[in-house]
Scaffold this motif. Structure first.
Motif, PDB file in Angstrom:
ATOM      1  N   LYS A 114       0.846  -1.190   0.000  1.00 49.07           N
ATOM      2  CA  LYS A 114       0.000   0.000   0.000  1.00 49.07           C
ATOM      3  C   LYS A 114       0.886   1.247   0.000  1.00 49.07           C
ATOM      4  N   PRO A 115       0.778   2.099  -1.027  1.00 47.68           N
ATOM      5  CA  PRO A 115       1.589   3.325  -1.040  1.00 47.68           C
ATOM      6  C   PRO A 115       1.269   4.211   0.161  1.00 47.68           C
ATOM      7  N   ILE A 116       2.294   4.823   0.721  1.00 46.75           N
ATOM      8  CA  ILE A 116       2.099   5.732   1.850  1.00 46.75           C
ATOM      9  C   ILE A 116       2.006   7.154   1.310  1.00 46.75           C
ATOM     10  N   GLY A 117       0.845   7.762   1.481  1.00 45.82           N
ATOM     11  CA  GLY A 117       0.628   9.129   1.019  1.00 45.82           C
ATOM     12  C   GLY A 117       0.713   9.241  -0.489  1.00 45.82           C
ATOM     13  N   THR A 118       1.071  10.429  -0.931  1.00 45.61           N
ATOM     14  CA  THR A 118       1.146  10.725  -2.365  1.00 45.61           C
ATOM     15  C   THR A 118       2.563  10.669  -2.906  1.00 45.61           C
ATOM     16  N   GLY A 119       3.517  10.433  -2.021  1.00 48.40           N
ATOM     17  CA  GLY A 119       4.923  10.496  -2.421  1.00 48.40           C
ATOM     18  C   GLY A 119       5.559  11.830  -2.075  1.00 48.40           C
ATOM     19  N   GLU A 120       4.725  12.816  -1.714  1.00 50.30           N
ATOM     20  CA  GLU A 120       5.250  14.088  -1.215  1.00 50.30           C
ATOM     21  C   GLU A 120       5.555  13.928   0.270  1.00 50.30           C
ATOM     22  N   ARG A 121       6.718  14.413   0.700  1.00 51.84           N
ATOM     23  CA  ARG A 121       7.150  14.180   2.090  1.00 51.84           C
ATOM     24  C   ARG A 121       7.678  15.461   2.722  1.00 51.84           C
TER      25      ARG A 121
END
Length: 304
Positions: A275-282
């Protein structure tokens, strides 16, 4: 497959010199006995430290943890903190090392008289080994992030084997790592005995939700030096931070996640259980990374 300890190959490491009980010898000549309690039983304590511009980052904090762990298992270090510092200085000098260096300091109860468990069979004194390698974390993990898989292996209760002991007995974490690898992930995300999210097999674990930074209560994880520095940086820089119980539900729905450790500092997490965490923006992770780098610069400057 990636790991949080992945580094680009450095050919200089083929000829490093290693400290073994006062002698500094070529890695090919660095030996310990098959009767050593560390080899035979995993009876030992270790520390990982990092060298920045001639300064071992947060040496005092690492030594506090190291000496407390040794005291807990009634293992005589054989020297004080100044003695350890001098041994590390000699090893770094012998290798011409000043920065981008990772150190693994290992102390065992020493050579046993017989191949059995009882600690009193180690009568010759402790074995101290210091391995230093030229080692720089790979850049690609900062953009790609690391992949985690939740594993069946859990972090144990303190009365079984306290996770705060950085012991040579790492089988619990090794099993978790193998389970993660079988699931196609880089590291294992380990739960505590109550089923709350705790740590990975190699690093401490954080999530970011709505601008808040969450990590475990700390009851079942390694009392990481970098973990505590991140918590302190959040508190002093207006970033809400909480040490609390949380489940996979909150974890999967996090905006960001990252790992902390002496080697990689802060490593972003790309996905957990596919499952990807967030949008990839950190943005919060990036801010903490910048604050940590500044902390290291100030720490080194103060001790140089």
């Amino acid at each position: 497959m990636s790991t949080t300890h992945e580094a680009d190959e450095d050919i200089r490491n083929r000829d490093i010199k290693i400290y073994v009980n006062g002698d500094i010898v070529h890695r090919d000549a660095a030996k310990v006995s098959v009767y050593d309690s560390g080899f035979m039983l995993g009876d030992g304590i270790w520390e990982g430290m990092r060298l920045y511009d001639g300064v071992w980052a947060f040496f005092d904090e690492h030594m506090d943890r190291f000496f407390n762990s040794c005291k807990t298992i009634s293992m005589d270090v054989g020297m004080d903190k100044a003695g350890i510092a001098e041994a590390m200085r000699q090893t770094a000098k012998a290798n011409g090392m000043t920065g981008d260096v990772h150190c693994r300091l290992m102390l065992t109860r020493g050579i046993k008289d017989k191949p059995f468990q009882h600690p009193q069979l180690s009568t010759s004194g402790p074995t101290l080994v210091i391995i230093m390698e030229h080692s720089k974390p790979v850049d690609r993990l900062q953009s790609a992030g690391i992949r985690l898989a939740t594993v069946p292996q859990v972090r144990g209760l303190p009365m079984a084997q306290d996770p705060k002991l950085n012991s040579h007995s790492k089988l619990n974490c090794i099993i978790a790592c193998l389970q993660a690898e079988a699931a196609g992930a880089d590291e294992g995300l380990m739960l505590d005995p109550q089923g709350f999210v705790n740590t990975t097999n190699a690093c401490n674990f954080f999530i970011v939700r709505r601008g808040e930074v969450w990590t475990s209560t700390g009851d079942y994880c390694m009392n990481g030096v970098t973990r505590q520095k991140v918590i302190d940086l959040c508190r002093t820089n207006g970033i809400p931070v909480f040490e609390k119980n949380f489940s996979l539900y909150e974890t999967y729905g996090a905006d960001e996640a990252f790992l902390t450790g002496t080697f990689g500092a802060q490593t972003p997490v790309a996905d957990i259980d596919g499952k990807p965490i967030g949008t990839g923006e950190r943005p919060v992770t990036a801010r903490i990374q910048a604050l940590y780098k500044e902390l290291i610069r100030a720490h080194v400057a103060a001790l140089s």
